[in-house]
Design an enzyme around this catalytic site. Structure first.
Site, PDB file in Angstrom:
ATOM      1  N   GLY A   1      43.244 -24.797  -3.290  1.00  0.00           N
ATOM      2  CA  GLY A   1      42.135 -24.117  -3.944  1.00  0.00           C
ATOM      3  C   GLY A   1      41.445 -25.020  -4.943  1.00  0.00           C
ATOM      4  CB  CYS A   2      38.030 -24.904  -6.358  1.00  0.00           C
ATOM      5  SG  CYS A   2      37.881 -23.122  -6.656  1.00  0.00           S
ATOM      6  CE1 TYR A   3      38.391 -22.070 -12.324  1.00  0.00           C
ATOM      7  CE2 TYR A   3      38.662 -20.297 -10.723  1.00  0.00           C
ATOM      8  CZ  TYR A   3      37.992 -20.840 -11.806  1.00  0.00           C
ATOM      9  OH  TYR A   3      36.937 -20.164 -12.369  1.00  0.00           O
TER      10      TYR A   3
END
Length: 353
Positions: A156-158
């Site tokens: 994921g991005c986070y």
């Protein structure tokens, strides 16, 4: 050896009309070893992709295909699944059964325990065998593990921004794993292309919103990777915010130092840890990265502030959520999967200003 059209790896993109899918197209159009064989959208099949994205008028495969595994198999070698959570969990097994390699950009294969997936994603988990098979493709940490595999779960991005910022200090034992607090902020493209009240212009403009406090589905992903790095369970406090900008994530992390460490010691640790990994850039002492400085690129920039007064370390990590947090890292994973230089097709400098 220069690639020819005959020996290029052919890829299909499922979910081509989302931001991640469109960014995959942008980068893959310039990839010297890849041919885009099929762009797929279940909602827009049969339409030219230029209906929704006029800027892609140069794409060679213009008409959007529907989701047909046999047709995908006839055209492609590798499939990127840039779909909402829940879709890839059902589609990827069919693609793998057909002999295709899969790089999944959704969250369906990131968590190793089905019960944890169901708790946080509120839907049935994929088969346990697939969760075990999938390699978590955080390239700078697990790069050697993705070589030659069939199924990669793109982080994921986070988690990408957060884990790249925390893992070296955690593995070295320089921070207390029980003290980690993560304050993360994202541009609204992270919410996808669909419209809703949260991302409505009048709601987000000149505004700052915290959301999904203690409930964000990236929490178990972050904790799973930190536990693997530290060798014991890790629990974090993780708070996310939407900021009125299109792209970018800044993850600001706080942890208690286990000893006295200077910023230069931290810089040296991180530069040694990421030596040979060109997409992680460590700032000089007293310099902290901004999201604009990685915009449109596959870079993750990291800076540090060690506070002898409080005994705490602050780590600032920034990425472009659509590139390093999604499409760029997926292509980096493709490069590693195929045994290519991981920078192939990804050497674009950040867009500035």
């Amino acid at each position: 050896m220069l690639a020819t059209e005959q020996n290029k790896v052919k890829v299909a993109i499922v979910g081509s009309t989302g931001y991640g899918g469109v960014e995959l197209i942008r980068f893959l159009l310039g990839h010297p070893l890849v041919e885009i064989a099929s762009v797929i959208s279940s909602s827009s099949a049969g339409e030219p992709i230029t209906v929704g994205f006029p800027h892609l008028s140069n794409i060679l495969v213009n008409s959007l295909d529907g989701v047909d595994v046999a047709e995908i198999k006839s055209k492609a070698d590798v499939v990127f699944t840039a779909t909402p959570a829940g879709v890839s969990g059902k589609l990827a097994p069919q693609l793998l059964e057909a002999g295709l390699k899969v790089i999944d950009l959704s969250g369906d294969f990131r968590l190793k325990e089905g019960a944890v997936y169901e708790q946080w994603y509120k839907r049935e988990a994929p088969a346990a065998g697939l969760l075990e098979q999938a390699v978590y493709g955080l390239c700078e940490i697990n790069g050697e593990k993705v070589r030659g595999v069939e199924l990669i779960s793109n982080p994921g991005c986070y988690p990408t921004a957060t884990l790249l910022g925390l893992i070296p200090a955690l593995q070295e034992g320089w921070i207390d794993p029980d003290s980690i607090i993560i304050d993360a902020k994202s541009g609204v493209s992270g919410a996808g292309r669909g419209t809703n009240l949260t991302t409505h212009y009048a709601e987000i403009n000149e505004n700052l919103k915290a959301y999904k406090l203690n409930k964000h589905q990236h929490i178990p992903e972050i904790e799973q990777a930190l536990a693997a790095a530290s060798g014991k369970p890790v629990t974090v406090t993780f708070t996310t915010h939407l900021v009125p900008m299109t792209r970018g994530i800044m993850s600001t992390m706080y942890a208690r130092l286990t000893g006295t460490r200077s910023e230069q010691e931290l810089i040296d640790l991180y530069r040694n840890y990421y030596e040979g990994r060109p997409f992680v850039r460590i700032r000089e002492a007293g310099k902290y990265p901004a999201t604009k400085e990685v915009y449109g690129s596959n870079y993750c920039d990291i800076g540090f502030a060690a506070d002898p007064r409080t005994g705490r370390l602050t780590i600032v990590s920034v990425i472009d959520n659509v590139v390093k947090g999604a499409a760029g890292q997926a292509i980096q994973n493709l490069n590693l999967m195929m045994g290519w230089d991981e920078t192939t097709g990804l050497t674009l400098s950040p867009v500035y200003p």
